[in-house]
Design an enzyme around this catalytic site. Sequence first.
Site, PDB file in Angstrom:
ATOM      1  NE  ARG A 113      -4.200  -1.856   1.632  1.00 11.96           N
ATOM      2  CZ  ARG A 113      -4.302  -2.922   2.414  1.00 11.96           C
ATOM      3  NH1 ARG A 113      -3.527  -3.041   3.475  1.00 11.96           N
ATOM      4  NH2 ARG A 113      -5.171  -3.853   2.148  1.00 11.96           N
ATOM      5  CD  GLU A 229      -4.120  16.150 -15.598  1.00 18.16           C
ATOM      6  OE1 GLU A 229      -2.898  16.016 -15.577  1.00 18.16           O
ATOM      7  OE2 GLU A 229      -4.862  15.566 -16.408  1.00 18.16           O
ATOM      8  NE  ARG A 233       0.251  17.059 -12.749  1.00 18.25           N
ATOM      9  CZ  ARG A 233       0.910  16.260 -11.927  1.00 18.25           C
ATOM     10  NH1 ARG A 233       0.629  16.259 -10.642  1.00 18.25           N
ATOM     11  NH2 ARG A 233       1.872  15.456 -12.363  1.00 18.25           N
ATOM     12  CG  HIS A 257       5.645  10.676 -23.893  1.00 17.52           C
ATOM     13  ND1 HIS A 257       4.287  10.639 -24.108  1.00 17.52           N
ATOM     14  CD2 HIS A 257       5.862  11.753 -23.088  1.00 17.52           C
ATOM     15  CE1 HIS A 257       3.701  11.638 -23.459  1.00 17.52           C
ATOM     16  NE2 HIS A 257       4.636  12.330 -22.841  1.00 17.52           N
TER      17      HIS A 257
HETATM   18  N1  GLY Z   1       3.129  15.292 -17.645  1.00 23.37           N
HETATM   19  C1  GLY Z   1       2.153  16.207 -17.239  1.00 23.37           C
HETATM   20  C2  GLY Z   1       1.884  16.180 -15.776  1.00 23.37           C
HETATM   21  O1  GLY Z   1       2.643  15.612 -15.024  1.00 23.37           O
HETATM   22  O2  GLY Z   1       0.915  16.739 -15.354  1.00 23.37           O
END
Ligand code: GLY
Length: 353
Positions: A113, A229, A233, A257
């Site tokens: 965990r 995010e 972000r 990438h």
């Molecule tokens: N690679 C974009 C981020 O880490 O938000």
Amino acid sequence: MQTVQVNLGPSSYSLQITPGLLDDLQDLLPPAEGGVVITDEAVDALYGRSPAWDLTMHKIVIAPGEEEKNLQTAAAILDRMQKSGLTRHSIVVALGGGVVGDLAGFCASVYMRGIPYIQVPTTLLAQVDSAVGGKTGVNLPGGKNMVGSFYQPQGVFIDPRTLQTLPQRHFISGLAEVIKYGLAWDYAFFCYLQEHLSQLLALEEEILTEVIKRCCEIKAEVVAQDEKEHGVRKVLNCGHTIGHALEAVTFYKQYTHGEAVFVGLYLETRMAEGLGLIDSAQSQAILTLLGRTGAGLTLKEGLWTKLIRAMLADKKNRSGKISFMLPAGPGRVTEVLLIAEEVMELLETIATQ
Ligand code: GLY
């Protein structure tokens, strides 16, 4: 030594950026009840032996390449971690590029965990982006980074000298993420890159270190505002909607990438111009900087239907619409949600211009 702090309350940590740092890594590693260094064959041959871990750490070496970033490899690593006797007080060291960092971070986040890990990124892409901010994960055949976690490392140790041994293809790949910060956050940095690109391509240490530091500062600032995010972000995803789809439809074999993000930045800039978000002078300035890196920017038209199908599976989408972070002005991007037909129309217009 340059230090950048990622302020996330109890999960805060610092990034150290110092040419030659790898020679002194043993003094920087936190105390732990043993641990494991996870790396790939290419990095192992160059930096795999170190007094920092030769006696106390186990080592797991994977094959290089994005194809390894999958659940099978993660399961094999977790099994080795258990067989090596790792406890909750052990440490995982991710030594390598984005694939190693994302995989090692993911394994650290789920083993018992969650156990501590540190990032020692050795590619430009990992030093400026993937090793910072705690995104970990693996790909599924149907999509990039579909399984993963937000799990912050305990520290990030960056030695810009590792870039001297990085194949040129991978160095150029990393520039996609560097330019992204100029596009999405900091127009002064975009202008700095226009001015210093040749020195950067010549791997001048002072410029390299400065560029890595600035990218890390921006990443730290963005992540501190929005770790998971939910909002700001997302700006760091510019170029990535098309980039991730391109990686998936080519089975993670054809493009690195960064190369896929370059194509994404190129097409998404042209889409932004097509939608009137930026004028042609702004668009040209971006396309010129992308082109000066020597990266490939275009792709065959035949892929577009497949690309759109892959974009429809993107985890950023909302209400059946594909989410793009498109250039919207100097140092600024904005989220645009489009249906598949609108994307196809824009791409077809770009192809005929
Ligand atoms: N690679 C974009 C981020 O880490 O938000």
